[in-house]
Design an enzyme around this catalytic site. Structure first.
Site, PDB file in Angstrom:
ATOM      1  N   ASP A 198      38.718  45.792  45.490  1.00 41.45           N
ATOM      2  CA  ASP A 198      38.871  44.509  45.221  1.00 41.45           C
ATOM      3  C   ASP A 198      37.546  43.820  45.469  1.00 41.45           C
ATOM      4  O   ASP A 198      36.562  44.369  45.912  1.00 41.45           O
ATOM      5  CB  ASP A 198      39.734  43.583  46.104  1.00 41.45           C
ATOM      6  CG  ASP A 198      39.803  43.903  47.699  1.00 41.45           C
ATOM      7  OD1 ASP A 198      38.758  44.231  48.046  1.00 41.45           O
ATOM      8  OD2 ASP A 198      40.557  43.459  48.466  1.00 41.45           O
TER       9      ASP A 198
ATOM     10  N   ASP B  88      49.627  45.955  45.614  1.00 36.37           N
ATOM     11  CA  ASP B  88      49.163  46.388  46.920  1.00 36.37           C
ATOM     12  C   ASP B  88      49.627  45.212  48.125  1.00 36.37           C
ATOM     13  O   ASP B  88      49.624  44.139  47.897  1.00 36.37           O
ATOM     14  CB  ASP B  88      47.532  46.505  47.033  1.00 36.37           C
ATOM     15  CG  ASP B  88      46.886  45.078  47.049  1.00 36.37           C
ATOM     16  OD1 ASP B  88      46.510  44.622  48.255  1.00 36.37           O
ATOM     17  OD2 ASP B  88      47.058  44.359  46.134  1.00 36.37           O
TER      18      ASP B  88
ATOM     19  N   CYS C 149      66.068  58.679  53.416  1.00 35.97           N
ATOM     20  CA  CYS C 149      64.597  59.092  53.241  1.00 35.97           C
ATOM     21  C   CYS C 149      64.421  60.377  53.491  1.00 35.97           C
ATOM     22  O   CYS C 149      64.946  61.130  54.402  1.00 35.97           O
ATOM     23  CB  CYS C 149      63.862  58.235  54.394  1.00 35.97           C
ATOM     24  SG  CYS C 149      62.044  58.244  54.201  1.00 35.97           S
TER      25      CYS C 149
ATOM     26  N   CYS D 232      60.958  61.575  54.000  1.00 37.98           N
ATOM     27  CA  CYS D 232      59.852  61.728  54.633  1.00 37.98           C
ATOM     28  C   CYS D 232      59.765  62.714  55.841  1.00 37.98           C
ATOM     29  O   CYS D 232      61.033  62.647  56.216  1.00 37.98           O
ATOM     30  CB  CYS D 232      59.078  60.448  55.009  1.00 37.98           C
ATOM     31  SG  CYS D 232      59.744  59.672  56.627  1.00 37.98           S
TER      32      CYS D 232
ATOM     33  N   CYS E 123      61.563  61.023  58.811  1.00 38.14           N
ATOM     34  CA  CYS E 123      63.002  61.058  58.856  1.00 38.14           C
ATOM     35  C   CYS E 123      63.544  62.305  58.817  1.00 38.14           C
ATOM     36  O   CYS E 123      64.614  62.585  59.380  1.00 38.14           O
ATOM     37  CB  CYS E 123      63.404  60.118  57.484  1.00 38.14           C
ATOM     38  SG  CYS E 123      63.285  58.725  57.729  1.00 38.14           S
TER      39      CYS E 123
ATOM     40  N   HIS F 115      56.198  56.862  57.246  1.00 42.47           N
ATOM     41  CA  HIS F 115      57.710  56.507  56.680  1.00 42.47           C
ATOM     42  C   HIS F 115      57.566  55.076  55.908  1.00 42.47           C
ATOM     43  O   HIS F 115      58.251  55.275  54.835  1.00 42.47           O
ATOM     44  CB  HIS F 115      58.443  56.193  57.759  1.00 42.47           C
ATOM     45  CG  HIS F 115      59.566  55.659  57.424  1.00 42.47           C
ATOM     46  ND1 HIS F 115      60.858  56.258  56.829  1.00 42.47           N
ATOM     47  CD2 HIS F 115      60.116  54.052  57.297  1.00 42.47           C
ATOM     48  CE1 HIS F 115      61.634  55.324  56.463  1.00 42.47           C
ATOM     49  NE2 HIS F 115      61.346  54.117  56.807  1.00 42.47           N
TER      50      HIS F 115
END
Length: 373
Positions: free
Chosen positions: A90, A270, A308, A310, A313, A339
């Site tokens: 940015d 974002d 989930c 991930c 998890c 996560h």
């Protein structure tokens, strides 16, 4: 940059953005790596735990520390950070806004004092592009004049006039540098302003989208206005944005914000929310937010989110994550951040699949139904 619009489901879009460093499938959420690092994660986490094809770095912060010339000497962002995929940087306009007590927009740029040592600096449209040339980002954002909401009509009018003037200067300079062989693999996006005023948004979008930019962002939202005002503004603005270029909504937001704005035709997002909230104990799940610091999780054997996949998890219980948080263990920050970002990125993958199968309306209904249980 190659851009392909692959499918639509209503106004929701599934696209592919191919840069010099990666192929980005949209809708996409870009993890925020403000200083060239996603907080509490390393490159292996970002690449292999999350599979992120693009992350965001901050021009203002990288300019101040370690310095864009230092980054350039050490292989630009990709060589310096060892993250080999795409970077979006940015422009520093938001930092000037968020640090407004230390900055002052002027006709030809933004004057500000460093939050690190108080030193005085001045960003012009050309200087911001020069910095991003040094950083070597795949997508650079131009300098814009962002205002907090609510704001007076006069201030919003000045904002869009200044933003258009700077955009014309920026694209002319950027394309001229490309003819000199500078930034030939980089792309540049303009930022539409105008508050929540539809006439101002129409003016800003019409003026900017007539220019030779590679993509367009909607800026100046999620800065104090009501959610519905944001959604209405996005819905109004996208109709003036080209179909054949990426659409990016800056600094947004919650999972609900992402789903609502995908439905309105946005491709890229974002926000610091998943990383910052993770560090503060708020975890995002398929069934809504969960405050892991609560005493009710002290002996909870379940994963954070039963749906989930991930590593957090699949491996650990809520009780253990609760313990790590309350003990202020460093490992908590990594596991919670993995996560939350996994949840966001997976939500985008599921949304894309729904668009490709032309069932986004049903997908959105299912998304909200889980949260109401």
């Amino acid at each position: 940059m190659q851009f392909t619009l692959e499918a639509k489901s209503g106004k929701a879009r599934a696209c592919t953005i191919k840069t010099a460093h990666s192929t980005v499938k949209t809708p996409v959420f870009m993890p925020v790596g403000t200083v060239g690092s996603v907080k509490s994660l390393d490159v292996d986490d970002v690449l292999h735990m999350l599979g992120a094809e693009i992350i965001l770095a901050n021009t203002y912060h990288m300019y101040l520390r370690p310095g864009d010339e230092t980054v350039a000497k050490l292989g630009k962002l990709h060589g310096f950070t060892k993250y080999p995929k795409s970077f979006l940087t940015d422009s520093g306009g938001f930092q000037a806004f968020s640090l407004s007590d230390m900055s002052k927009p002027k006709e030809n740029g933004i004057e500000f004092r460093s939050h690190i040592d108080g030193s005085k600096h001045f960003f012009t449209p050309k200087k911001v592009i020069d910095i991003q040339h040094n950083l070597g980002s795949d997508i650079m954002m131009i300098l814009d004049d962002l205002v907090a909401l609510p704001a007076t009509q006069e201030r919003i009018k000045l904002s869009i006039e200044r933003t258009t003037t700077w955009a014309k200067e920026s694209i002319e300079y950027f394309r001229a540098k490309q003819t000199e062989g500078v930034g030939v693999d980089q792309n540049i996006f303009a930022i539409i302003q105008g508050g929540t005023d539809k006439a101002f948004r129409t003016q800003s979008a019409t003026e900017l989208c007539a220019l030779d930019y590679d993509g367009f962002a909607i800026g100046g939202l999620s800065v104090g206005e009501a959610n519905q005002d944001m959604y209405d503004t996005v819905e109004h603005t996208v109709q003036y944005m080209p179909e054949d270029k990426p659409r990016y909504l800056m600094g947004v937001g919650t999972p609900e914000d992402l789903i609502e704005n995908i439905e309105r035709g946005i491709d890229m997002f974002d926000c610091v929310m998943p990383t910052r909230n993770a560090r503060n104990g708020t975890l995002f799940t398929s069934f809504g937010k969960l405050n892991i610091k609560g005493a009710s999780f002290k002996e909870d054997p379940n994963p954070i989110d039963s749906e989930c996949e991930c590593i957090t998890c699949k491996t650990y219980s809520r009780a253990y994550i609760n313990h790590l948080f309350r003990a202020r263990e460093i490992s908590y920050f990594r596991l919670a951040t993995i996560h939350n970002l996994h949840y966001y990125l997976n939500l985008m993958r599921e949304a894309r699949e729904a668009i490709l199968e032309d069932r986004f309306t049903a997908f959105k209904a299912e998304f909200y139904a889980k949260r109401s249980n």
